[in-house]
Design a protein around this motif. Structure first.
Motif, PDB file in Angstrom:
ATOM      1  N   THR A 119      -6.996 125.395   6.583  1.00 12.54           N
ATOM      2  CA  THR A 119      -6.077 124.500   5.898  1.00 12.54           C
ATOM      3  C   THR A 119      -6.147 124.757   4.403  1.00 12.54           C
ATOM      4  O   THR A 119      -7.239 124.778   3.830  1.00 12.54           O
ATOM      5  N   PRO A 120      -5.024 125.008   3.751  1.00  9.38           N
ATOM      6  CA  PRO A 120      -5.075 125.284   2.320  1.00  9.38           C
ATOM      7  C   PRO A 120      -5.586 124.080   1.534  1.00  9.38           C
ATOM      8  O   PRO A 120      -5.298 122.926   1.867  1.00  9.38           O
ATOM      9  N   GLN A 121      -6.353 124.396   0.524  1.00 10.49           N
ATOM     10  CA  GLN A 121      -6.905 123.337  -0.324  1.00 10.49           C
ATOM     11  C   GLN A 121      -5.850 122.907  -1.332  1.00 10.49           C
ATOM     12  O   GLN A 121      -5.440 123.688  -2.185  1.00 10.49           O
ATOM     13  N   VAL A 122      -5.394 121.699  -1.200  1.00  6.66           N
ATOM     14  CA  VAL A 122      -4.340 121.169  -2.051  1.00  6.66           C
ATOM     15  C   VAL A 122      -4.961 120.214  -3.060  1.00  6.66           C
ATOM     16  O   VAL A 122      -5.647 119.256  -2.675  1.00  6.66           O
ATOM     17  N   VAL A 123      -4.757 120.504  -4.322  1.00  2.00           N
ATOM     18  CA  VAL A 123      -5.284 119.662  -5.391  1.00  2.00           C
ATOM     19  C   VAL A 123      -4.102 119.100  -6.159  1.00  2.00           C
ATOM     20  O   VAL A 123      -3.326 119.844  -6.767  1.00  2.00           O
ATOM     21  N   ILE A 124      -3.954 117.794  -6.117  1.00  2.00           N
ATOM     22  CA  ILE A 124      -2.860 117.111  -6.811  1.00  2.00           C
ATOM     23  C   ILE A 124      -3.486 116.155  -7.816  1.00  2.00           C
ATOM     24  O   ILE A 124      -4.376 115.365  -7.457  1.00  2.00           O
ATOM     25  N   PRO A 125      -3.057 116.186  -9.051  1.00  2.56           N
ATOM     26  CA  PRO A 125      -3.638 115.257 -10.046  1.00  2.56           C
ATOM     27  C   PRO A 125      -3.288 113.813  -9.721  1.00  2.56           C
ATOM     28  O   PRO A 125      -2.295 113.516  -9.035  1.00  2.56           O
ATOM     29  N   ASN A 126      -4.106 112.926 -10.204  1.00  9.57           N
ATOM     30  CA  ASN A 126      -3.864 111.500  -9.957  1.00  9.57           C
ATOM     31  C   ASN A 126      -2.613 110.995 -10.656  1.00  9.57           C
ATOM     32  O   ASN A 126      -1.908 110.123 -10.146  1.00  9.57           O
TER      33      ASN A 126
END
Length: 689
Positions: free
Chosen positions: A268-275
């Motif tokens: 599963t791709p690591q998804v980083v979304i800012p707050n």
């Protein structure tokens, strides 16, 4: 009293030539851009950026013939009055100057901004160009001090400063590119004359393109997964950009709606979304998505062309026995010449096996001589311009001490300038440092199209002025072009020396390309791999990136329909290729290629998808020790004994306590591996501890 000669016939010819240029530019735009969906702020500047340099190539021979004619007689070629030529030069030069240094750079970043609002996109473009323009301004201030000290602080001096700086910077860029292209073009013709060698180079390129295609697909999937995760946010700061997020989600081919690669299903791709979601973050995400889509389309299109070229060349090789080349149903994207042919299978065999290879050799010899003439003229013009080979081919109709240029000389001059520009532009497509920019059929990114058009406009003026300096000073110093630009370039001693001596440095890129200096530096330092596609990237030692064997296997699997790259069901039709012992099938190309391929590709070294369900079922019913035994056994079983160790021990006798009889006889084979017996042997497919 003798009537003054009329230029009406020349004006009619010029109008017809300009109309032809307009049609050719429109065909080029249609080939690389989807005209119906491309906005006008992109197509109109690109049209002028391509049309104006083509008109300059036309104006130079006309200017040469007009300036060399007798005052009381008409020229034997196409000529115009000096006043009309001056107007045309002013329009062509200053429009090209404005496009090169102001309009195209701003619109290039505007198209790549990623913002939704025009005001935000314009501000982003201005900020992106501020650094570049600041560097140019800083250099201009130093040059302005020198110009004003040499010629005085006048408006004419400032105008000459601007024109001289633009010419010198563009000349440096164009000479380096042209030097590499003067060697690259004939060398490609000689290499492609060998059918087997051409197939091997295609296969060597296939492995690298396939790997880049996988990376581009994976990168796009990661960004689309980020859009998917972002669309799940319904409150907070994401609510302010809900329309923007929904628009990105609609434009994306979400992973749930298409087949995915094995590796993408297993991880599963690591998804980083800012707050906190900001406008800058959304613009950056939009910009990355746009670039990733065009990067994927670029490598898919390049992979399709490799498959098509490989199939065509292999068909030619396979026809050696039957002496016939059959053609199947033409592709929808085939040209008019490919759709209709009058050749029979036997004459087609003769044409592709003999006429084309020998034609490439003849053309390569001719262009090699042309490259030598250009290089010789660059070097000799600062010593004695009367020994310039190009001058001897252009200047005709000698009358006393004054030479004239007729229609034949004008055609030859236009061909020389066109070849010089083509050599520089070919290098642009070979150099791999332009931030991934590329020309893709019917799917070129707007920013990439703008950038390539800007380079065409930037290179044509200095190469055209450099060409006229190959001639005798008595001819080119009387031209309107020299009076318009040359007087400012040679306004100072430094500018005059630069204009005469710097072009001789074309020997450096010529020597570097001729003796493969780029490849030697790459091999010694490890840097610069893939910067210039010099055709020497083949790996004959085995498998790996760039190996022609690996590329051959990838092409075979793709053409046999056994590639791990999934396809959208029923979206692709294949055409049978005759005279193929392996029953290959030719790929059917569609526009755009991204519409017909699933966006995933598993590497050839990855595990097969058919083994995954059984492994998953067994892993659910085994404990920790059993799982460790299975994995340890699989690891040992896949280890291959080195060749230098395979025959070690043949002369030694095995003692009885190790299962031998002491006479060196081999131990009888037992079911299972010795490692499994250390764990108590296998019963019913399990390891007993």
């Amino acid at each position: 009293m003798k009537d003054a000669p009329s230029s009406a016939g020349s004006i009619v010819f010029l109008l017809g030539a300009l109309l032809t240029i307009v049609l050719l530019v429109l065909l080029i735009l249609r080939h690389y851009l989807p005209l119906r969906t491309t906005p006008a702020y992109l197509t109109v500047p690109i049209f002028f950026a391509l049309g104006l340099p083509a008109s300059i190539i036309l104006l130079v021979p006309i200017d040469l013939a007009s300036s060399s004619r007798a005052e009381d007689s008409a020229s034997r070629g196409i000529w115009l009055p000096d006043g009309a030529l001056l107007v045309l030069w002013r329009v062509a030069y200053w429009l090209t100057f404005a496009l090169t240094w102001f309009i195209l750079p701003i619109l290039e970043e505007y198209a790549d901004a990623g913002y939704r609002e025009p005001r935000s996109r314009l501000l982003y473009s201005l900020r992106a160009n501020a650094l570049y323009q600041g560097i140019m301004l800083g250099s201009g201030i130093l040059a302005m001090i020198y110009f004003f000290l040499q010629s005085g602080a006048t408006l004419s001096t400032f105008k000459g400063l601007v024109m001289a700086l633009a010419y010198c910077w563009s000349l440096i860029f164009s000479i380096v590119l042209m030097g590499n292209g003067l060697v690259s073009i004939p060398r490609k013709l000689f290499r492609n004359a060998s059918i087997a060698g051409r197939l091997k180079r295609i296969q060597a390129k296939a492995a690298t393109v396939h790997e880049k295609m996988e990376d581009a697909i994976t990168n796009l999937e990661d960004l689309e997964a980020q859009v998917t995760a972002l669309a799940q946010r319904k409150n907070g700061s994401a609510k302010l950009f809900q329309d923007w997020i929904e628009e990105l989600a609609e434009e994306s081919h979400l992973p749930e709606s298409r087949p995915r690669t094995l590796m993408r299903r297993m991880s599963t791709p690591q998804v980083v979304i800012p707050n906190v979601i900001t406008e800058g973050y959304m613009a950056d995400l939009s910009r990355k998505l746009d670039r990733a889509r065009h990067s994927r389309a670029r490598y898919l299109d390049e992979w399709d062309r490799i498959l098509q070229s490989s199939t065509d060349v292999q068909t030619i090789l396979d026809s050696a026995g039957s002496k016939r080349i059959e053609i199947g149903e033409a592709s929808p994207n085939a040209s008019l010449l490919d759709r209709f042919t009058i050749l029979t299978p036997y004459t087609r065999y003769l044409y592709k096996n003999y006429v084309l290879p020998y034609g490439r050799v003849v053309l390569g010899v001719a262009l090699s001589l042309a490259s030598f003439c250009i290089i010789w003229s660059e070097v000799i013009k600062s010593i004695n311009p009367y020994f310039s080979i190009i001058a001897l081919t252009v200047v005709h109709h000698q009358e006393g001490k004054r030479g004239q240029i007729g229609f034949a000389g004008q055609v030859i001059a236009a061909c020389w300038i066109l070849y010089m520009c083509a050599a520089a532009l070919v290098t642009l497509t070979e150099v791999k440092v332009w931030r991934g920019r590329a020309l893709v059929r019917r799917n070129t990114h707007g920013e990439s199209a703008m950038w390539f058009a800007m380079q065409v406009a930037k290179l044509t003026v200095p190469l055209s002025f450099n060409f006229i300096t190959f001639l005798i000073p008595d001819i080119y110093e009387r031209t309107v072009f020299f009076d318009f630009l040359g007087q400012y370039v040679e306004l100072t001693p430094l500018g005059k020396g630069f204009n005469w001596l710097f072009p001789t440095l074309v020997l450096i890129p010529v020597g570097a390309s001729l003796f493969n200096l780029y490849g030697k530096v790459r091999d010694c330092t490890g840097f610069g791999a893939g910067v210039i596609d010099d055709g020497n990237e083949e790996n004959d030692t085995g498998y790996g990136t760039g190996s022609w064997r690996e590329g051959r296997d990838l092409i075979e699997r793709e053409l046999q329909g056994a590639s791990s790259l999934g396809r959208l069901g029923g979206s692709e039709r294949r055409t049978h290729v005759p005279n193929n012992p392996n029953n290959r099938t030719a790929p059917h190309l569609s526009v755009p290629p991204a519409e017909r391929r699933a966006l995933g590709q598993a590497s050839t070294s990855r595990p097969s998808a058919t083994t995954q369900p059984q492994t998953s079922i067994e892993s659910e019913n085994e404990n920790v020790f059993e799982a460790f035994g299975h994995r340890f056994k699989n690891t040992i079983d896949t280890v291959q004994t080195p060749k230098w160790l395979q025959n070690v021990g043949d002369g030694f006798k095995r003692p009885k306590w190790m299962g031998g009889d002491g006479e060196g006889e081999a131990e009888p084979q037992r079911p299972g591996n010795d490692v499994s017996r250390w764990f108590g042997g296998r019963r019913d497919g399990r390891v007993r501890l």
